[in-house]
Design an enzyme around this catalytic site. Structure first.
Site, PDB file in Angstrom:
ATOM      1  CE  LYS A  13      -2.093  -1.114   3.904  1.00 43.27           C
ATOM      2  NZ  LYS A  13      -1.504  -2.412   4.257  1.00 43.27           N
ATOM      3  NE  ARG A  88      -4.109  -1.321  10.324  1.00 42.32           N
ATOM      4  CZ  ARG A  88      -3.056  -0.899   9.612  1.00 42.32           C
ATOM      5  NH1 ARG A  88      -3.038   0.294   9.087  1.00 42.32           N
ATOM      6  NH2 ARG A  88      -2.026  -1.688   9.442  1.00 42.32           N
ATOM      7  NE  ARG A 124       7.904  -3.357   5.892  1.00 38.81           N
ATOM      8  CZ  ARG A 124       6.582  -3.208   5.843  1.00 38.81           C
ATOM      9  NH1 ARG A 124       6.003  -2.683   4.792  1.00 38.81           N
ATOM     10  NH2 ARG A 124       5.840  -3.588   6.861  1.00 38.81           N
ATOM     11  NE  ARG A 157       6.860  -1.118  10.089  1.00 42.48           N
ATOM     12  CZ  ARG A 157       5.771  -1.028   9.320  1.00 42.48           C
ATOM     13  NH1 ARG A 157       5.822  -0.380   8.169  1.00 42.48           N
ATOM     14  NH2 ARG A 157       4.632  -1.557   9.701  1.00 42.48           N
ATOM     15  NE  ARG A 168       2.386  -5.295  10.937  1.00 45.57           N
ATOM     16  CZ  ARG A 168       3.426  -5.219  10.101  1.00 45.57           C
ATOM     17  NH1 ARG A 168       4.547  -5.854  10.368  1.00 45.57           N
ATOM     18  NH2 ARG A 168       3.346  -4.499   9.019  1.00 45.57           N
TER      19      ARG A 168
HETATM   20  P1  ADP Z   1       0.996  -2.361   7.890  1.00 45.52           P
HETATM   21  O1  ADP Z   1      -0.211  -1.950   7.070  1.00 45.52           O
HETATM   22  O2  ADP Z   1       2.098  -2.889   7.027  1.00 45.52           O
HETATM   23  O3  ADP Z   1       0.657  -3.220   9.063  1.00 45.52           O
HETATM   24  P2  ADP Z   1       1.301   0.325   8.927  1.00 45.52           P
HETATM   25  O4  ADP Z   1       2.556   1.077   8.795  1.00 45.52           O
HETATM   26  O5  ADP Z   1       0.107   0.785   8.144  1.00 45.52           O
HETATM   27  O6  ADP Z   1       1.701  -1.152   8.542  1.00 45.52           O
HETATM   28  O7  ADP Z   1       0.848   0.237  10.451  1.00 45.52           O
HETATM   29  C1  ADP Z   1       1.726  -0.109  11.481  1.00 45.52           C
HETATM   30  C2  ADP Z   1       0.973  -0.172  12.815  1.00 45.52           C
HETATM   31  O8  ADP Z   1       0.424   1.132  13.122  1.00 45.52           O
HETATM   32  C3  ADP Z   1      -0.238  -1.100  12.873  1.00 45.52           C
HETATM   33  O9  ADP Z   1       0.116  -2.442  13.136  1.00 45.52           O
HETATM   34  C4  ADP Z   1      -1.057  -0.472  14.009  1.00 45.52           C
HETATM   35  O10 ADP Z   1      -0.511  -0.771  15.275  1.00 45.52           O
HETATM   36  C5  ADP Z   1      -0.843   1.010  13.778  1.00 45.52           C
HETATM   37  N1  ADP Z   1      -1.902   1.589  12.908  1.00 45.52           N
HETATM   38  C6  ADP Z   1      -1.738   2.106  11.655  1.00 45.52           C
HETATM   39  N2  ADP Z   1      -2.909   2.531  11.159  1.00 45.52           N
HETATM   40  C7  ADP Z   1      -3.850   2.282  12.112  1.00 45.52           C
HETATM   41  C8  ADP Z   1      -5.259   2.464  12.200  1.00 45.52           C
HETATM   42  N3  ADP Z   1      -5.964   2.999  11.199  1.00 45.52           N
HETATM   43  N4  ADP Z   1      -5.889   2.095  13.330  1.00 45.52           N
HETATM   44  C9  ADP Z   1      -5.216   1.567  14.356  1.00 45.52           C
HETATM   45  N5  ADP Z   1      -3.896   1.335  14.338  1.00 45.52           N
HETATM   46  C10 ADP Z   1      -3.201   1.684  13.239  1.00 45.52           C
END
Ligand code: ADP
Length: 223
Positions: A13, A88, A124, A157, A168
């Site tokens: 994404k 989400r 990554r 990360r 996740r």
């Molecule tokens: P990925 O989509 O690869 O899991 P992100 O960088 O989008 O990675 O998100 C990393 C972390 O940030 C998530 O696992 C969560 O803990 C938090 N996070 C990101 N976006 C949201 C959201 N919309 N609601 C709740 N937590 C979020």
């Protein structure tokens, strides 16, 4: 126009969102990046979010909703924006509709098989300073351990470690996948094959988006 990129962690994404930003001139808003910045800055919000992120859980809705509300109010979002990582869950879907409900939207799910997702996340590396993403097998940095863009240190990360990746993916299946039915019912949902190279995926994606958006260069030429 609002574009919502939807798909499991590791589906690309962020990478595709950046390419959309460049081609169509609409900013990419990544809640993950906004949260990671808050963690690095050690703000009160960052301290609250960090533990949840490191365990692969969702951060509380009020925190992410606040970040998105503030960001989409900025002048550069007037013509549109790309959301990466938000909404989400169904509460966040409703909250987005309350914030900016009348905007036309497109929801694109990037579909990638589970083995590829795990492989991509495990290999990554992310720049701690600017968030640029590298991959140990496909997109190596020019100098080992240093970001090509800003020279910052490249790190894995915390949530790209195997046990957290599993969590996740579980959270995604349990909470995030549910929003798909909502957008399917609104007739704004499309599925995209996320396999192959970054360029292959963006080729397919821009064929969808070109029907709705004008690439930034041609928009300038029209003015
Ligand atoms: P990925 O989509 O690869 O899991 P992100 O960088 O989008 O990675 O998100 C990393 C972390 O940030 C998530 O696992 C969560 O803990 C938090 N996070 C990101 N976006 C949201 C959201 N919309 N609601 C709740 N937590 C979020």
């Amino acid at each position: 126009m609002r574009i919502i990129l939807f798909g499991p962690p590791g589906s690309g994404k962020g990478t595709q969102g950046d390419l959309i930003e460049k081609r169509y001139g609409v900013p990419r808003i990544s809640t993950g990046d906004l949260l990671r910045r808050a963690v690095l800055e050690k703000s009160a919000l960052g301290k609250k979010a960090e533990a949840q992120m490191n365990r692969g859980k969702l951060v509380s809705d009020d925190i992410v909703e606040g970040l998105v509300r503030e960001r989409i109010a900025a002048p550069d979002c007037r013509a549109g924006y790309v959301l990466d990582g938000f909404p989400r869950n169904l509460a966040q879907v409703r909250s987005l509709e309350a914030m900016d409900g009348s905007r036309p939207e497109m929801v694109i799910e990037i579909d990638v098989d589970a083995c590829t997702l795990v492989e991509r996340m495990q290999s990554r590396l992310t720049c701690q300073k600017c968030g640029a993403v590298y991959n140990l097998s496909l997109q190596k940095p020019k100098i080992k351990g240093r970001c090509d863009v800003c020279g910052g240190p490249l790190v894995q990360r915390q949530d790209d470690k195997p046990a957290v990746i599993t969590e996740r993916l579980r959270v995604y299946r349990e909470q995030t996948e549910k929003i798909k039915a909502h957008y399917q019912a609104k007739l704004v949902y499309q599925k995209l094959d996320g396999s192959g190279s970054v360029e292959d995926v963006f080729g397919r994606l821009s064929r969808i988006l070109d029907q709705k958006l004008v690439p930034a260069k041609s928009a300038k030429a029209l003015r």
